[in-house]
Design a protein around this motif. Structure first.
Motif, mmCIF file in Angstrom:
data_model
loop_
_atom_site.group_PDB
_atom_site.id
_atom_site.type_symbol
_atom_site.label_atom_id
_atom_site.label_comp_id
_atom_site.label_asym_id
_atom_site.label_seq_id
_atom_site.Cartn_x
_atom_site.Cartn_y
_atom_site.Cartn_z
ATOM 1 N N THR A 1 0.828 -1.205 0.000
ATOM 2 C CA THR A 1 0.000 0.000 0.000
ATOM 3 C C THR A 1 0.863 1.257 0.000
ATOM 4 O OG1 THR A 1 -1.810 -1.092 1.162
ATOM 5 C CG2 THR A 1 -1.727 1.305 1.295
ATOM 6 N N MET A 2 0.446 2.246 -0.790
ATOM 7 C CA MET A 2 1.099 3.548 -0.744
ATOM 8 C C MET A 2 0.323 4.479 0.204
ATOM 9 S SD MET A 2 3.863 3.453 -2.393
ATOM 10 C CE MET A 2 4.151 5.198 -2.322
ATOM 11 N N LYS A 3 -0.775 5.053 -0.286
ATOM 12 C CA LYS A 3 -1.521 5.991 0.547
ATOM 13 C C LYS A 3 -2.996 5.603 0.581
ATOM 14 C CE LYS A 3 -1.190 9.680 3.114
ATOM 15 N NZ LYS A 3 -0.269 9.710 4.254
ATOM 16 N N VAL A 4 -3.553 5.619 1.776
ATOM 17 C CA VAL A 4 -4.977 5.357 1.974
ATOM 18 C C VAL A 4 -5.636 6.637 2.479
ATOM 19 C CG1 VAL A 4 -6.650 4.108 3.396
ATOM 20 C CG2 VAL A 4 -4.714 2.892 2.402
ATOM 21 N N GLN A 5 -6.815 6.941 1.925
ATOM 22 C CA GLN A 5 -7.586 8.084 2.388
ATOM 23 C C GLN A 5 -8.957 7.629 2.884
ATOM 24 O OE1 GLN A 5 -7.691 11.192 -0.606
ATOM 25 N NE2 GLN A 5 -5.506 11.635 -0.372
ATOM 26 N N ILE A 6 -9.510 8.425 3.787
ATOM 27 C CA ILE A 6 -10.836 8.134 4.368
ATOM 28 C C ILE A 6 -11.779 9.270 4.024
ATOM 29 C CG2 ILE A 6 -12.110 7.802 6.513
ATOM 30 C CD1 ILE A 6 -9.503 6.658 7.718
ATOM 31 N N LEU A 7 -12.910 8.908 3.405
ATOM 32 C CA LEU A 7 -13.963 9.888 3.108
ATOM 33 C C LEU A 7 -14.797 10.082 4.361
ATOM 34 C CD1 LEU A 7 -15.091 8.572 -0.380
ATOM 35 C CD2 LEU A 7 -14.016 10.776 0.055
ATOM 36 N N CYS A 8 -14.685 11.261 4.967
ATOM 37 C CA CYS A 8 -15.368 11.501 6.241
ATOM 38 C C CYS A 8 -16.741 12.151 6.065
ATOM 39 C CB CYS A 8 -14.494 12.379 7.124
ATOM 40 S SG CYS A 8 -12.908 11.611 7.553
ATOM 41 N N CYS A 9 -16.861 13.073 5.130
ATOM 42 C CA CYS A 9 -18.122 13.747 4.854
ATOM 43 C C CYS A 9 -18.217 14.071 3.376
ATOM 44 C CB CYS A 9 -18.229 15.082 5.624
ATOM 45 S SG CYS A 9 -18.464 14.928 7.400
ATOM 46 N N GLU A 10 -19.442 14.190 2.901
ATOM 47 C CA GLU A 10 -19.661 14.729 1.564
ATOM 48 C C GLU A 10 -19.717 16.248 1.660
ATOM 49 O OE1 GLU A 10 -23.301 12.896 0.411
ATOM 50 O OE2 GLU A 10 -22.341 11.009 -0.156
ATOM 51 N N ARG A 11 -19.495 16.909 0.554
ATOM 52 C CA ARG A 11 -19.577 18.367 0.549
ATOM 53 C C ARG A 11 -20.996 18.826 0.785
ATOM 54 N NH1 ARG A 11 -15.470 21.988 -2.560
ATOM 55 N NH2 ARG A 11 -13.803 20.567 -3.035
#
Length: 372
Positions: free
Chosen positions: A362-372
């Motif tokens: 794995t390189m980079k993991v992101q977490i979607l916390c909220c929608e705009r």
């Protein structure tokens, strides 16, 4: 409002619930209320960093909401009306260190900022640190930070790119500290050791610094173990080599003769005692060894090379978010950090995101916390 979100005065967050826990979990906790001078920020995306993984193994003894990389939108500000008008609705990233605002470091009463670059930003003795020390972090639907910590994200920088501002700023700290000489008569020869996420960000920054100064001398050399990772920085202005090229088990210091003591500045981003020893061997006598990652050296640590070669060992930590955002918004020689993103998860699956981030591929993991 959010994907599988909590409602009302609560929010979803990935938290280390109890001191000493070696794992976190997604829970519902009260939505934070900003203190005077603070902003309430709806977190759009959070990044997972190696430091987060280390914290889950007990580093810093932290418990609470994990994470320190983010992009979000300011929803409220506890300050004067003109400050509210300036900030509410702005998309922001933020400095992770929160000072006490009253000590001599924060107030710069001893003028340390003039001789020690950004002393007050990084080194309040009473500071809390987002998701690391005494302050809930970014893996949540909301967080609070002082307005003075915030940096507006340019409109042309997408959310998934803006999340890289904090780790890229850590790489930008090296030029901010003035650790590399770019004098055209005799510029420093630079080596970067370690092709993890931070090492690659450092290559992106120092390679571009070399190009920006229009130097015709040797490019910074990036030593790593993984060809597919080294390929990611081939266009950044660095020369990439396998770390095995600078190693020689038969040499007394383990460094191949053609590289031993050949670099004025060596940046160690390996996070390992073995890497630190190799970095010392690459550095010329009276050169500069920059430590960008922490490692527990243990009882076997040998200080002799550092003393004998009179090396200047410099720690380097949090850097300028504003400079990182400028890099992320470049139109010429753009820095395309999207290539580092392996996978994205919703906040409800943050535990899976952490497991993914811990995998070697794995390189980079992101977490979607909220929608705009």
């Amino acid at each position: 409002m959010t994907m599988e979100s909590s409602k009302g005065d609560t929010m979803l967050a990935f938290s280390i619930v109890n001191p000493g826990d070696k794992e976190g979990k997604v829970i519902s906790i009260p939505k934070p209320t900003p203190e005077p001078g603070f902003a309430l920020i709806k977190v759009l995306r959070a990044g997972v960093c190696n430091t987060d993984l280390e914290i889950l193994q007990g580093y810093m003894g932290f418990h609470g909401v994990l994470g320190h990389e983010f992009v979000g939108i300011v929803e409220d500000v506890q300050d004067a009306e003109e400050i509210k008008k300036e900030w509410i609705g702005k998309r922001v990233c933020g400095d992770i260190n929160v000072g006490c605002a009253t000590c001599s470091v924060c107030q710069n009463t001893e003028l340390l900022d003039q001789c020690c670059s950004q002393m007050s930003r990084n080194h309040c003795p009473n500071r809390s640190v987002l998701g690391i020390l005494n302050r809930n972090g970014t893996m949540a639907e909301y967080l609070t930070l002082p307005v003075s910590n915030l940096h507006v994200v340019p409109d042309d920088v997408p959310d998934e790119v803006a999340v890289f501002a904090e780790p890229l700023a850590a790489a930008c700290r090296i030029p901010e500290q003035g650790l590399v000489c770019y004098d055209k008569k005799r510029p420093d020869k630079v080596a970067i050791l370690g092709d993890g996420k931070l090492g690659l960000m450092i290559a992106e920054v120092l390679g571009r610094e070399h190009v920006r100064h229009e130097l015709e001398t040797q490019k910074p050399v990036m030593f790593g173990k993984h060809p597919h990772k080294l390929d990611l920085v081939q266009d950044s202005g660095v020369e990439c080599k396998q770390v095995s090229e600078c190693q020689d088990e038969k040499a007394f210091n383990g460094v191949a003769a053609e590289h031993a003591g050949k670099y004025d500045v060596v940046v160690d981003a390996t996070g390992s005692p073995a890497g630190l020893t190799l970095a010392a061997g690459l550095c010329r006598p009276m050169g500069t060894l920059v430590l960008k990652s922490t490692c527990a050296a243990g009882k076997e640590f040998n200080a002799a090379p550092f003393v004998i070669d009179e090396l200047r060992v410099v720690g380097s930590r949090c850097g300028p978010i504003d400079e990182a955002l400028k890099l992320l918004n470049l139109k010429e020689r753009p820095l395309r950090v999207e290539k580092y993103i392996t996978k994205t998860f919703p906040i409800a699956k943050a535990a899976e995101a952490i497991k993914c981030a811990a995998e070697r591929t794995t390189m980079k993991v992101q977490i979607l916390c909220c929608e705009r």
